[in-house]
Write a protein that holds these residues in place. Structure first.
Motif: not given
Length: 564
Positions: A99-124
């Motif tokens: 909420e304050e800095l737009g930094v997202l500590l979250a991972r994709h749960a499924d799909g080809p990016r499973k386990g990857w950290m969130a990216d700019a598209q997720d944040i947007a």
């Protein structure tokens, strides 16, 4: 605990605390092209913020009810050792950093990016002003709470109008993400090395509050982010603190529990009011309680610290007992006598060293010259092992566990102050400590000091006796609920039993180094052994340290077979 009737200031209940969480987002400085070490993400709070306006801080804020909700917990990854409370705190920190800095500590749960950290598209795709965890779930993201570790725990100072219980958490900055401040609560996100932030603060260019400063000071000792996380595997904070403040050199000064003035502030201002002066001076007595005053003699030095503390116990209704009148300094003794209103009933010397006992006879004479009753000089006579400068013969020898009592009729009823004598050989053969029974205060003489360890100088000093006396004092503290120790040098110590345990552990650790030096250099001299056993002490202090080394050597040899 001291009697409430003896406290100097009316008690004010501190404001209740609120739960909050903050997170230090870390990265290795080398990864950013720097010169090594670690960097931490900081941001400037709004000048209109209700707490720490304009300060550079780590992202964080209050814990919301949704952070602790079962559905939110279910949406987060956690370590097996991570408690529900720590999970809630990690979730709150993750939410606040987004909420304050737009930094997202979250991972994709499924799909080809499973386990990857969130990216700019997720944040947007996530609105900072809408329920956070639900939006992450809708995008197939799980909160990476398992990557958030507890570093420290801070409780806001008791004197402040807004108070928080705040775990300081740490996490690695996700690769590929860039902080963007919300421009409402936070501004100007910046990556900075702890040492650089501290230097900029000292230069007046980077305002920070006390917990931030102290956290950065400790963080500066780590060379890599991995080194930080390696220390946090047990899920326990590296430190917990609720600071206290006093006045030093005319300015507000704050301290953690490990700082020398902390215990004194806890005794004098238990509710956290900033009313106690911490400056060392010899001109006037310092009230610690209504029935305890300290006057420091003008004899500062390497062995005496800021000077020898003389204490007055009592009040105008009971008269006073003077403890350790110090050297035979005419002005100091006159100030001590005047602070007691001339009504000194007894003079007690904790031992016979020349910075403690020589003032007893002239103080006694001062009372007689003023037409007062002759107060007896009490203590234990110096042993034959004492040095010539420490020769001392009291008017009466005290007995172990003897009680010295002052009684008086005050406007609000009878008042009693009782000192219990505790024989504590070790620093000197005739050393004793005094327990103020009604207020559970321990006057420790030179046996326990604040800021240094006492010298144990054979033959009058004996390390085995010294350690046994520490055990005796610990038992007394346990029996009477003693929390504060008033030493002959330095500020009041808090956490009495903890202080004794640390002192004993320090002595035994030093003895282990002495033994290692003796084993490594069996034909070595005392000079050789002191260089090895006191390698963490400045060489200029080795001649003094050698006296305690000798005491350790004597104890080690006495424990060897055939020396019973």
């Amino acid at each position: 605990m001291p009697r409430s009737t003896q406290q100097l200031h009316p008690f004010r209940e501190p404001v209740a605390t609120r739960p909050a969480a903050t997170v230090l987002l870390l990265r290795d400085a080398t990864a950013a092209g720097g010169a090594g070490g670690i960097e931490v993400l900081m941001t400037r709070r709004s000048d209109k913020a209700s707490f720490a306006p304009g300060a550079y801080v780590f992202p964080g804020g209050g814990i919301d009810a949704l952070d602790a909700a079962p559905d939110t917990h279910a949406a987060a990854d956690r370590r097996p050792t991570q408690s529900d409370l720590h999970l809630t705190q990690a979730i709150a920190a993750i939410r606040e950093s987004f909420e304050e800095l737009g930094v997202l500590l979250a991972r994709h749960a499924d799909g080809p990016r499973k386990g990857w950290m969130a990216d700019a598209q997720d944040i947007a795709g996530i609105d900072r002003h809408q329920p956070f965890a639900a939006q992450c779930q809708a995008r197939g993201l799980r909160l990476a709470a398992d990557s958030v570790f507890l570093l420290a725990h801070w409780t806001t100072d008791r004197d402040l109008p807004r108070r928080f219980e705040v775990p300081f958490l740490v996490a690695r900055m996700p690769e590929g993400q860039e902080p963007v401040a919300d421009e409402a609560e936070q501004f100007e996100p910046v990556w900075v090395r702890p040492t650089d932030a501290l230097a900029r603060h000292e230069a007046g260019q980077f305002f920070m509050i006390f917990p931030t400063i102290r956290t950065l000071q400790r963080l500066a000792s780590f060379a890599t982010t991995q080194a930080v996380f390696d220390t946090l595997a047990d899920e326990l904070p590296l430190w917990s603190s609720c600071p206290r403040a006093g006045t030093l050199a005319g300015k507000e000064a704050r301290y953690m529990e490990s700082d020398m003035p902390y215990g004194e502030l806890a005794l004098v201002c238990p509710d956290g009011q900033i009313v106690h002066l911490l400056d060392w001076q010899t001109e006037r007595p310092v009230p610690l309680l209504r029935n305890v005053q300290r006057l420091t003699a003008p004899n500062p030095g390497v062995m005496t610290g800021p000077g020898t503390n003389s204490y007055l116990v009592g009040d105008p209704a009971t008269g006073f007992i003077a403890i350790d009148p110090g050297p035979a300094d005419t002005e100091h003794l006159d100030k001590l006598w005047r602070a007691a209103g001339g009504d000194i009933r007894m003079i007690v010397c904790t031992h016979s060293h020349p910075d403690h006992a020589p003032g007893a006879a002239p103080l006694q004479a001062l009372c007689v010259q003023a037409g007062k009753a002759r107060p007896p000089i009490l203590g234990l006579p110096s042993a034959p092992t004492a040095r010539a400068a420490s020769a001392f013969t009291p008017d009466r020898s005290l007995q172990n566990n003897e009680l010295l009592t002052l009684d008086g009729q005050a406007p609000d009823g009878k008042t009693t102050h009782t000192l219990r004598v505790i024989h504590t050989p070790g620093h000197a053969a005739n050393h004793l400590c005094l327990l103020l029974v009604e207020d559970a205060l321990l006057f420790s003489g030179d046996h326990i000091l604040n800021g240094s360890t006492t010298v144990v100088d054979p033959p009058d000093g004996n390390m085995a006796d010294y350690l046994d006396s520490l055990d005796r004092l610990d038992a007394v503290c346990a029996e009477h609920g003693v929390e504060f120790i008033l030493p002959a040098h330095g500020y009041v110590l808090g956490d009495a039993r903890g202080a004794i345990a640390k002192l004993k552990a320090h002595r035994l650790a030093r003895e282990a180094k002495v033994l290692a030096a003796m084993q490594a250099l069996p034909q070595g001299s005392m000079d050789d052994w002191v260089r090895h056993a006191y390698d963490d002490v400045p060489p200029r202090m080795w001649p003094v340290a050698q006296r305690s080394l000798l005491a350790h050597v004597e104890r080690i040899r006495s424990q060897q077979p055939g020396n019973d």
